[in-house]
Scaffold this motif. Structure first.
Motif, PDB file in Angstrom:
ATOM      1  N   SER A  31      28.785  26.530  49.309  1.00  0.00           N
ATOM      2  CA  SER A  31      27.382  26.330  49.022  1.00  0.00           C
ATOM      3  C   SER A  31      26.701  24.886  49.217  1.00  0.00           C
ATOM      4  O   SER A  31      25.622  25.036  49.151  1.00  0.00           O
ATOM      5  CB  SER A  31      27.212  27.008  47.674  1.00  0.00           C
ATOM      6  OG  SER A  31      27.886  26.121  46.864  1.00  0.00           O
ATOM      7  N   GLU A 253      26.461  29.830  53.871  1.00  0.00           N
ATOM      8  CA  GLU A 253      26.527  30.618  53.075  1.00  0.00           C
ATOM      9  C   GLU A 253      26.455  32.233  53.900  1.00  0.00           C
ATOM     10  O   GLU A 253      27.623  32.779  53.860  1.00  0.00           O
ATOM     11  CB  GLU A 253      25.821  30.697  51.874  1.00  0.00           C
ATOM     12  CG  GLU A 253      25.895  29.717  50.898  1.00  0.00           C
ATOM     13  CD  GLU A 253      24.885  29.643  49.836  1.00  0.00           C
ATOM     14  OE1 GLU A 253      23.907  30.051  49.880  1.00  0.00           O
ATOM     15  OE2 GLU A 253      25.182  28.852  48.825  1.00  0.00           O
ATOM     16  N   ARG A 254      25.148  32.266  54.617  1.00  0.00           N
ATOM     17  CA  ARG A 254      25.442  33.572  55.328  1.00  0.00           C
ATOM     18  C   ARG A 254      24.388  33.282  56.438  1.00  0.00           C
ATOM     19  O   ARG A 254      23.730  32.395  56.539  1.00  0.00           O
ATOM     20  CB  ARG A 254      24.775  34.585  54.401  1.00  0.00           C
ATOM     21  CG  ARG A 254      23.370  34.211  54.120  1.00  0.00           C
ATOM     22  CD  ARG A 254      22.661  35.691  53.416  1.00  0.00           C
ATOM     23  NE  ARG A 254      21.237  35.449  52.907  1.00  0.00           N
ATOM     24  CZ  ARG A 254      20.241  35.366  53.809  1.00  0.00           C
ATOM     25  NH1 ARG A 254      20.456  35.928  54.956  1.00  0.00           N
ATOM     26  NH2 ARG A 254      19.102  35.405  53.435  1.00  0.00           N
TER      27      ARG A 254
END
Length: 311
Positions: A31, A253-254
């Motif tokens: 993160s 993260e994504r």
């Protein structure tokens, strides 16, 4: 006709203890965004530092090179261009180290949850490489779905002393543990240069809420299996067809939905491709696996109408 890839038994100590070495435990969490203090829109990961470490998720795609202008235009609307690559991108050249029986290659082909590779990398024009050029000694490893990188910047002559002559080199505070790990891999596994890859890269970086996002577009992917001096005037040959580009989406993260939707719209094919493995197979160091991209592979051939009108 492709040969099926072979499977190999995994020795008990394949991963040196079953997981990442202790020094990996200090790497930032997925993160955490990478440090962009040197250039918020540039390739901050390439900035010389005592030791740079980061985690991220990656998705790779193949696409038709003729569709790249459309992709470039869409990315420019949402992302910043890497300031190091404005005006056509920049070269990326890497020398990969492996064992006599290609342990790192087979770890990738077999999809081990923990695997790694050692390489020396140069950014820019390889014709300008000399003993004092800055290169990066890098351990890239995969832990489940997360990619981790640790790297240090060294003058090329020191990188060769470390990786080819297996000698500890002068270093800055904070680098020694990583350099000792590199030396341990080189000596314990008897690593040697196996393959070289090079390509032209365009890169785009996220801003604001997408600060951890990075998209790279690699074209003219070449390689060689000898003459591993980064500055050698040696012949390279295409290891991925020129009609295809390799696109990588990288995030802390994504991957945002708009980007995966764009990939689908442009008929980009998700692939489990490794440029290192592609080079090994292209020069017949190993049978061609089911992941190999060959000249007769249809992946990435469809060109969307938007790309045809743009060309």
């Amino acid at each position: 006709m492709r040969l099926p890839f072979r499977r190999r038994a995994v020795p008990p100590d394949r991963s040196g203890g079953g997981g990442p070495p202790d020094s990996d435990r200090s790497t930032p969490s997925a993160s955490q965004a990478p440090d962009r203090s040197d250039d918020h829109a540039g390739h901050a990961l390439r900035a010389p530092s005592r030791l740079h470490a980061f985690n991220r998720y990656e998705i790779k795609y193949l696409m038709s090179s003729t569709a790249v202008p459309v992709l470039r235009k869409e990315l420019a609307r949402r992302l910043d261009a890497d300031s190091h690559g404005i005006g056509g991108g920049y070269g990326v050249w890497s020398v990969y180290y492996d064992t006599r029986d290609l342990r790192f290659y087979w770890e990738k082909i077999e999809g081990l949850r923990f695997r790694r590779k050692l390489r020396v990398r140069h950014y820019g024009d390889r014709s300008t490489v000399d003993d004092d050029s800055t290169v990066f000694v890098e351990i890239k490893q995969r832990v489940n779905r997360v990619t981790q990188k640790r790297r240090v910047a060294l003058p090329y002559h020191l990188a060769r002393d470390l990786c080819d002559r297996r000698e500890m080199v002068a270093h800055e505070p904070g680098q020694r543990a990583f350099l000792e790990e590199v030396l341990d891999l080189l000596c314990r596994l008897d690593l040697r240069p196996v393959a070289m890859t090079g390509y032209q890269r365009e890169a785009f970086v996220g801003r604001g809420a997408e600060a951890g996002l990075r998209v790279t577009v690699d074209q003219r992917v070449r390689g060689r299996d000898r003459d591993f001096d980064l500055g050698a005037d040696a012949e390279n040959r295409l290891i991925i067809p020129a009609r295809l580009a390799v696109v990588e989406l990288k995030a802390n993260e994504r991957i945002p939905y708009w980007l995966t939707d764009l990939a689908a719209e442009l008929n980009m094919s998700v692939v489990r491709i490794s440029k290192y493995c592609q080079s090994v197979e292209a020069f017949d160091r190993a049978p061609r696996s089911v992941f190999h991209v060959s000249d007769d592979d249809p992946s990435g051939t469809p060109v969307p109408a938007a790309a045809r009108s743009e060309a």
